[in-house]
Design a protein around this motif. Sequence first.
Motif, PDB file in Angstrom:
ATOM      1  N   ARG A 137      25.241  46.748-136.147  1.00 12.13           N
ATOM      2  CA  ARG A 137      26.090  46.166-135.095  1.00 12.13           C
ATOM      3  C   ARG A 137      27.291  47.075-134.840  1.00 12.13           C
ATOM      4  N   PHE A 138      27.819  47.638-135.924  1.00 13.10           N
ATOM      5  CA  PHE A 138      28.988  48.513-135.782  1.00 13.10           C
ATOM      6  C   PHE A 138      28.585  49.877-135.218  1.00 13.10           C
ATOM      7  N   TRP A 139      27.391  50.354-135.617  1.00 16.39           N
ATOM      8  CA  TRP A 139      26.870  51.645-135.150  1.00 16.39           C
ATOM      9  C   TRP A 139      25.389  51.448-134.796  1.00 16.39           C
ATOM     10  N   PRO A 140      25.099  51.022-133.576  1.00 13.44           N
ATOM     11  CA  PRO A 140      23.696  50.762-133.228  1.00 13.44           C
ATOM     12  C   PRO A 140      22.840  52.004-133.459  1.00 13.44           C
ATOM     13  N   ARG A 141      21.765  51.842-134.239  1.00  8.44           N
ATOM     14  CA  ARG A 141      20.890  52.993-134.524  1.00  8.44           C
ATOM     15  C   ARG A 141      20.059  53.378-133.300  1.00  8.44           C
ATOM     16  N   ASP A 142      19.856  52.441-132.416  1.00 15.91           N
ATOM     17  CA  ASP A 142      19.074  52.720-131.210  1.00 15.91           C
ATOM     18  C   ASP A 142      19.964  53.474-130.204  1.00 15.91           C
TER      19      ASP A 142
END
Length: 213
Positions: free
Chosen positions: A82-87
């Motif tokens: 949520r903090f760093w979307p991997r997508d």
Amino acid sequence: MLTVWGRATSSNVQTAMWTIGELGLAFERHDIGHAHGGNDTPDYLAMNPNGLVPTVRDGDGAPMWESAAIVRYLAARYGDDRFWPRDPVVRVQLDMWAEWMKTSFGPLFSKQVFWVLLGRAANTDAAAFSASLEALKRLAAMLDRRIGAGPYVGGEHLSFADMVIGTLLYRYYTLDFDRAGTPALDAYYARLCARPSYREHVMVSYESLRTQP
Ligand SMILES: N[C@@H](CCC(=O)N[C@@H](CS)C(=O)NCC(=O)O)C(=O)O
């Protein structure tokens, strides 16, 4: 353990520190820059050839500089999805606003408004200042539309983009000047002010910057 070199009054240090706070990471911070000095020594310049703050090391890793790059590193390494979307398809929609803050709103506000109001900028021509305020109103209205119902830049969850976008809002809202009417942005700033890490690392008085070299 993270080591941070940079004074608490620097907005770019604040961006890194707020991220560290939100992620709950252990750190030690050394006051460097402005009245503290220390950013022009050979040892410091070997870490950061710009002689600017912040500089950050993660353990015995290589020194990092550029606050937004530091935020992205910390978010990618220690943040959840949520903090760093991997997508990348999701992430770019946040990252473009973070980049926009660093390259559009941020420089306009800091150079043409903040430092002018603090009496530290050379360009104090009244017409130029008024044009800067009008330009800033247009950018603030853009950000207001993006935030919308929020609660955060990416919608429901706080993310790395808020770290880059939210820091300067403390200065933006606490200085006395003619701002655009931006109810969504006002509400967003109020939400940030309720966050303990924002209060600790970002809501730092800038009064000393009026007089110190
Ligand atoms: N683009 C860099 C800018 C760094 C920068 O300009 N830092 C300022 C403080 S906000 C600085 O080091 N000023 C000199 C000083 O504090 O002595 C970043 O985002 O980290």
